[in-house]
Design an enzyme around this catalytic site. Sequence first.
Site, mmCIF file in Angstrom:
data_model
loop_
_atom_site.group_PDB
_atom_site.id
_atom_site.type_symbol
_atom_site.label_atom_id
_atom_site.label_comp_id
_atom_site.label_asym_id
_atom_site.label_seq_id
_atom_site.Cartn_x
_atom_site.Cartn_y
_atom_site.Cartn_z
ATOM 1 N N ASP A 194 0.836 -1.209 0.000
ATOM 2 C CA ASP A 194 0.000 0.000 0.000
ATOM 3 C C ASP A 194 0.872 1.260 0.000
ATOM 4 O OD1 ASP A 194 -1.379 -2.238 1.086
ATOM 5 O OD2 ASP A 194 -2.799 -0.948 2.133
ATOM 6 N N ASP A 215 -0.682 -2.843 -4.268
ATOM 7 C CA ASP A 215 -1.918 -2.844 -3.465
ATOM 8 C C ASP A 215 -2.495 -1.441 -3.551
ATOM 9 O OD1 ASP A 215 -3.943 -3.297 -1.446
ATOM 10 O OD2 ASP A 215 -2.758 -4.978 -0.733
ATOM 11 N N ASP A 216 -3.362 -1.075 -2.597
ATOM 12 C CA ASP A 216 -3.984 0.244 -2.693
ATOM 13 C C ASP A 216 -2.942 1.341 -2.854
ATOM 14 O OD1 ASP A 216 -6.716 -0.612 -2.238
ATOM 15 O OD2 ASP A 216 -6.140 -0.979 -0.164
ATOM 16 N N HIS A 237 -4.032 -1.326 -6.555
ATOM 17 C CA HIS A 237 -5.443 -1.666 -6.391
ATOM 18 C C HIS A 237 -6.362 -0.458 -6.397
ATOM 19 C CE1 HIS A 237 -4.373 -5.829 -4.399
ATOM 20 N NE2 HIS A 237 -3.910 -5.689 -5.635
ATOM 21 N N ARG A 270 -12.468 2.806 -5.489
ATOM 22 C CA ARG A 270 -12.828 1.644 -4.669
ATOM 23 C C ARG A 270 -13.234 2.052 -3.254
ATOM 24 N NH1 ARG A 270 -8.332 -2.863 -2.751
ATOM 25 N NH2 ARG A 270 -9.599 -4.720 -3.017
ATOM 26 N N LYS A 272 -14.638 0.033 0.157
ATOM 27 C CA LYS A 272 -14.907 -1.304 0.705
ATOM 28 C C LYS A 272 -15.187 -1.194 2.201
ATOM 29 C CE LYS A 272 -9.865 -1.778 0.369
ATOM 30 N NZ LYS A 272 -8.651 -2.575 0.349
#
Length: 376
Positions: A194, A215-216, A237, A270, A272
């Site tokens: 991340d 990742d993010d 991500h 995104r 979540k």
Amino acid sequence: MVYFSSLLFGLSAITSVLAAPAAAPAPTAAPDLAKRATTCTFSGSSGASLASKSKTSCSTIILSAVAVPSGVTLDLTGLTEGTHVIFEGITTFGYEEWSGPLVSVSGTDITVTQTSGAYLDGGGASWWDGEGSNGGKTKPKFFYAHNMISSSITGIYIYNPPVQVFSIDDSTDLTLTDITINGSAGDSLGANTDGFDIGSSTSITISGANVYNQDDCVAINSGTTIVFTGGVCSGGHGLSVGSVGGRDDNTVSGVTFESSEVKDSQNGVRIKTISGDTGSVTGVTYKDITLSGITDYGIVIRQDYDDTGTATTGVPITNLILDNVSGTVDSTGTNVWIYCGSSSSCEDWTWTEVTVSGGKTSSDCTYVPSGASCSD
Ligand SMILES: *[C@@H]1O[C@H](CO)[C@@H](O)[C@H](O)[C@H]1NC(C)=O
Ligand SMILES: *[C@@H]1O[C@H](CO)[C@@H](O)[C@H](O)[C@H]1NC(C)=O
């Protein structure tokens, strides 16, 4: 201006320049020294331990080609108000299985910069095993910016992080400008790298970031008044809120992602929230975002994380604005997926000029609020 030099601390070099006195008087102990504008230079394999011993006596800390030993944090916590930290040359970190962090900075009115061409080399390849923080080797997190108040981190280049990079926690009025995170060498075996993980923080502005990771690019778990602008995210991500739920602080409010590009990534936009948990996500805006080479979801907003199959309602997502979010998803991906737990857990969404194409249209959207659409 008065100039003097000394070797008070047995450091490799100390030069001191007396500048304007600090605004806040030092309350006790060695007031004369505390008021001096003291530049300390630390280098080599003793640099990290000497810096952490003497840090509060320095108004400028130059970290010149410091080789941080394995299992050791370059500990710059509790700096004196107004301290300037400058990374020079290549900062390296020894290999060991541990959770880190490799670097930790805290204080008020702190400035962190680097000289031209400097970088912090995480040596990630020694840890990368395809399992990130979910197994395999224990990997050190990179950079804790916890309890940084009215401070800035500017122009820092992070190379090959073992796992997550910036952890921003309990910070207020912190700006991170022109940060580069380049973990592209980890595209096959790096994971959970991340870029910026944010929690329990207020007034955080990240501008001009370039993030190449797995990742993010950004993940906001909690906090308020957070801006990410003028960034480029690649390989990861996406621009994420969440996952939200299950932590001490589960409130996200007032977040703006703007004028940024997400490319060659799993997701673009995104949000979540964790199935079964509580919290709230309110006042999130994505504006002027371009997407390309998205493999999974151009836009994904789901209340069923972490893949339990059930979207729940305990973390409502309200007042969500998407304005001018456009671009392309690979044909195997999905343009937009909205998976809400009820009509009231996703409310007050305003989407304008949202055009994401190239991928599939989801047939699995639930409780899509008016103002948004799953078919584009
Ligand atoms: C990232 O590092 C790789 C080498 O690992 C290099 O080829 C690439 O140019 C770097 N990218 C950026 C944006 O610095
Ligand atoms: C939409 O966003 C893109 C990328 O930031 C920008 O170049 C473009 O001018 C924006 N369009 C409008 C109508 O504001």
